[in-house]
Enzyme design. Structure first.
Site, PDB file in Angstrom:
ATOM      1  N   HIS A   1     -14.155  -1.587   8.796  1.00 46.79           N
ATOM      2  CA  HIS A   1     -14.053  -2.659   7.805  1.00 46.79           C
ATOM      3  C   HIS A   1     -12.662  -3.299   7.852  1.00 46.79           C
ATOM      4  CE1 HIS A   1     -12.902   1.258   6.486  1.00 46.79           C
ATOM      5  NE2 HIS A   1     -12.409   0.871   5.324  1.00 46.79           N
TER       6      HIS A   1
ATOM      7  N   ASN B   1      -0.884   4.164   0.700  1.00 48.11           N
ATOM      8  CA  ASN B   1      -1.783   5.095   1.378  1.00 48.11           C
ATOM      9  C   ASN B   1      -1.331   5.249   2.837  1.00 48.11           C
ATOM     10  OD1 ASN B   1      -4.009   5.882   3.066  1.00 48.11           O
ATOM     11  ND2 ASN B   1      -5.350   5.622   1.301  1.00 48.11           N
TER      12      ASN B   1
ATOM     13  N   SER C   1       0.847  -1.196   0.000  1.00 44.90           N
ATOM     14  CA  SER C   1       0.000   0.000   0.000  1.00 44.90           C
ATOM     15  C   SER C   1       0.877   1.238   0.000  1.00 44.90           C
ATOM     16  CB  SER C   1      -0.884   0.025   1.249  1.00 44.90           C
ATOM     17  OG  SER C   1      -1.598   1.234   1.305  1.00 44.90           O
TER      18      SER C   1
ATOM     19  N   GLY D   1      -9.089   9.888   4.288  1.00 41.34           N
ATOM     20  CA  GLY D   1     -10.105   9.596   3.274  1.00 41.34           C
ATOM     21  C   GLY D   1     -11.474  10.191   3.611  1.00 41.34           C
ATOM     22  N   TYR D   2     -12.490   9.341   3.534  1.00 44.43           N
ATOM     23  CA  TYR D   2     -13.873   9.788   3.735  1.00 44.43           C
ATOM     24  C   TYR D   2     -14.275   9.779   5.216  1.00 44.43           C
ATOM     25  CZ  TYR D   2     -14.156   8.867  -1.308  1.00 44.43           C
ATOM     26  OH  TYR D   2     -13.945   8.870  -2.668  1.00 44.43           O
TER      27      TYR D   2
ATOM     28  N   ASP E   1      -7.985  -3.844  -0.883  1.00 52.99           N
ATOM     29  CA  ASP E   1      -8.678  -2.878  -1.704  1.00 52.99           C
ATOM     30  C   ASP E   1      -9.937  -2.560  -0.928  1.00 52.99           C
ATOM     31  OD1 ASP E   1      -8.528  -1.288  -4.060  1.00 52.99           O
ATOM     32  OD2 ASP E   1     -10.329  -2.308  -4.759  1.00 52.99           O
TER      33      ASP E   1
HETATM   34  P1  ITT Z   1      -3.237   1.600  -1.908  1.00 56.54           P
HETATM   35  O1  ITT Z   1      -3.900   0.980  -3.112  1.00 56.54           O
HETATM   36  O2  ITT Z   1      -1.821   2.023  -2.169  1.00 56.54           O
HETATM   37  O3  ITT Z   1      -3.374   0.767  -0.668  1.00 56.54           O
HETATM   38  P2  ITT Z   1      -5.387   3.498  -2.164  1.00 56.54           P
HETATM   39  O4  ITT Z   1      -5.749   4.762  -1.430  1.00 56.54           O
HETATM   40  O5  ITT Z   1      -5.338   3.570  -3.668  1.00 56.54           O
HETATM   41  O6  ITT Z   1      -4.003   2.974  -1.567  1.00 56.54           O
HETATM   42  P3  ITT Z   1      -7.646   1.753  -2.376  1.00 56.54           P
HETATM   43  O7  ITT Z   1      -7.474   1.602  -3.843  1.00 56.54           O
HETATM   44  O8  ITT Z   1      -7.981   0.548  -1.562  1.00 56.54           O
HETATM   45  O9  ITT Z   1      -6.345   2.359  -1.698  1.00 56.54           O
HETATM   46  O10 ITT Z   1      -8.716   2.898  -2.171  1.00 56.54           O
HETATM   47  C1  ITT Z   1      -9.383   3.001  -1.001  1.00 56.54           C
HETATM   48  C2  ITT Z   1      -9.946   4.404  -0.863  1.00 56.54           C
HETATM   49  O11 ITT Z   1     -11.170   4.297  -0.119  1.00 56.54           O
HETATM   50  C3  ITT Z   1      -9.002   5.270  -0.055  1.00 56.54           C
HETATM   51  O12 ITT Z   1      -8.142   6.028  -0.877  1.00 56.54           O
HETATM   52  C4  ITT Z   1      -9.983   6.148   0.723  1.00 56.54           C
HETATM   53  O13 ITT Z   1     -10.387   7.240  -0.076  1.00 56.54           O
HETATM   54  C5  ITT Z   1     -11.175   5.218   0.914  1.00 56.54           C
HETATM   55  N1  ITT Z   1     -11.060   4.494   2.195  1.00 56.54           N
HETATM   56  C6  ITT Z   1     -10.731   3.184   2.393  1.00 56.54           C
HETATM   57  N2  ITT Z   1     -10.697   2.898   3.700  1.00 56.54           N
HETATM   58  C7  ITT Z   1     -11.002   4.038   4.343  1.00 56.54           C
HETATM   59  C8  ITT Z   1     -11.115   4.397   5.691  1.00 56.54           C
HETATM   60  O14 ITT Z   1     -10.885   3.529   6.671  1.00 56.54           O
HETATM   61  N3  ITT Z   1     -11.443   5.652   5.986  1.00 56.54           N
HETATM   62  C9  ITT Z   1     -11.685   6.555   5.016  1.00 56.54           C
HETATM   63  N4  ITT Z   1     -11.572   6.319   3.711  1.00 56.54           N
HETATM   64  C10 ITT Z   1     -11.237   5.063   3.374  1.00 56.54           C
END
Ligand code: ITT
Length: 194
Positions: A175, A11, A9, A148-149, A68
């Site tokens: 989650h 993120n 990841s 994020g959200y 994801d």
């Molecule tokens: P990686 O693929 O590098 O892990 P990413 O941000 O692209 O990072 P995802 O494709 O899984 O990850 O996208 C998930 C998105 O959903 C993330 O960027 C957030 O905007 C949102 N998200 C997921 N989990 C969250 C959480 O616990 N709280 C808030 N937003 C979340």
């Protein structure tokens, strides 16, 4: 020496959560090198999680864990869904887009979902789990924690947004937290304590 588990990841919000969620597992958590870029071309959360874990494992010849995840909103037919990270240029614009799209809509039901995959050093998926957290989308932001959200998602049982929760409470209810809790016994078999 502890076995390595690469976190597939980039993120920073997720990385922080994984570091705590996996602190009980006897592995050395390592970050995916910046040079590895995995294209999220799948059509489901599971396909994307598996792809991220597999590609990182194969490139580094080690175990990898990836999720994801995303926000699925009932009134938007499940959007942003697998496009959650691509719904705008940054967290603020993604949140504003969701709030705009829900303007005047009473049905605010939504859930977060995480599909978490672990792959072997050979790139084979050996663990795969999905978990959800239900709640509602507010009409304006509340709270400053998380990523994020988080500031617009009010969790159903506590009526707190993820951004109003301590890390410990979010880890129990989210989650991702629920998915990892289910995976821990299996991870402990791969990374035993002795
Ligand atoms: P990686 O693929 O590098 O892990 P990413 O941000 O692209 O990072 P995802 O494709 O899984 O990850 O996208 C998930 C998105 O959903 C993330 O960027 C957030 O905007 C949102 N998200 C997921 N989990 C969250 C959480 O616990 N709280 C808030 N937003 C979340």
């Amino acid at each position: 020496m502890k076995k390595l588990l690469y976190l597939a990841s980039k993120n920073l919000g997720k990385i922080g959560e994984y570091q705590k969620l996996l602190s009980d597992v006897n592995c050395q958590l390592a970050l995916q090198p910046d040079s590895i870029d995995v294209l999220e071309s799948g059509e489901t959360f599971k396909e994307n999680a598996a792809k991220k874990a597999c590609e990182v494992s194969k490139k580094l010849n080690n175990y990898a864990i990836a999720d994801d995840s995303g926000l699925c909103i009932e009134a938007l037919n499940g959007s942003p869904g697998i496009y959650s990270s691509r719904y705008g240029d940054n967290d603020k614009s993604r949140i504003n887009r969701v709030l705009r799209e829900l303007q005047g809509i009473n049905n605010r039901n939504a859930y977060f979902i995480a599909n978490v995959c672990v792959s072997s050093p050979e790139g084979e998926i050996i663990l795969d789990i999905e978990a959800k957290c239900f709640g509602k989308i507010l009409s304006s932001i509340r709270g400053t924690n998380g990523f994020g959200y988080d500031p617009i998602f009010e969790e159903i049982s506590t009526k707190l947004t993820f951004a109003e929760m301590s890390n410990e409470i979010k880890d129990k209810l989210s989650h991702r937290g629920k998915a990892i809790a289910k995976l821990i016994p299996e991870l402990k078999k791969i990374f035993p304590d002795y």
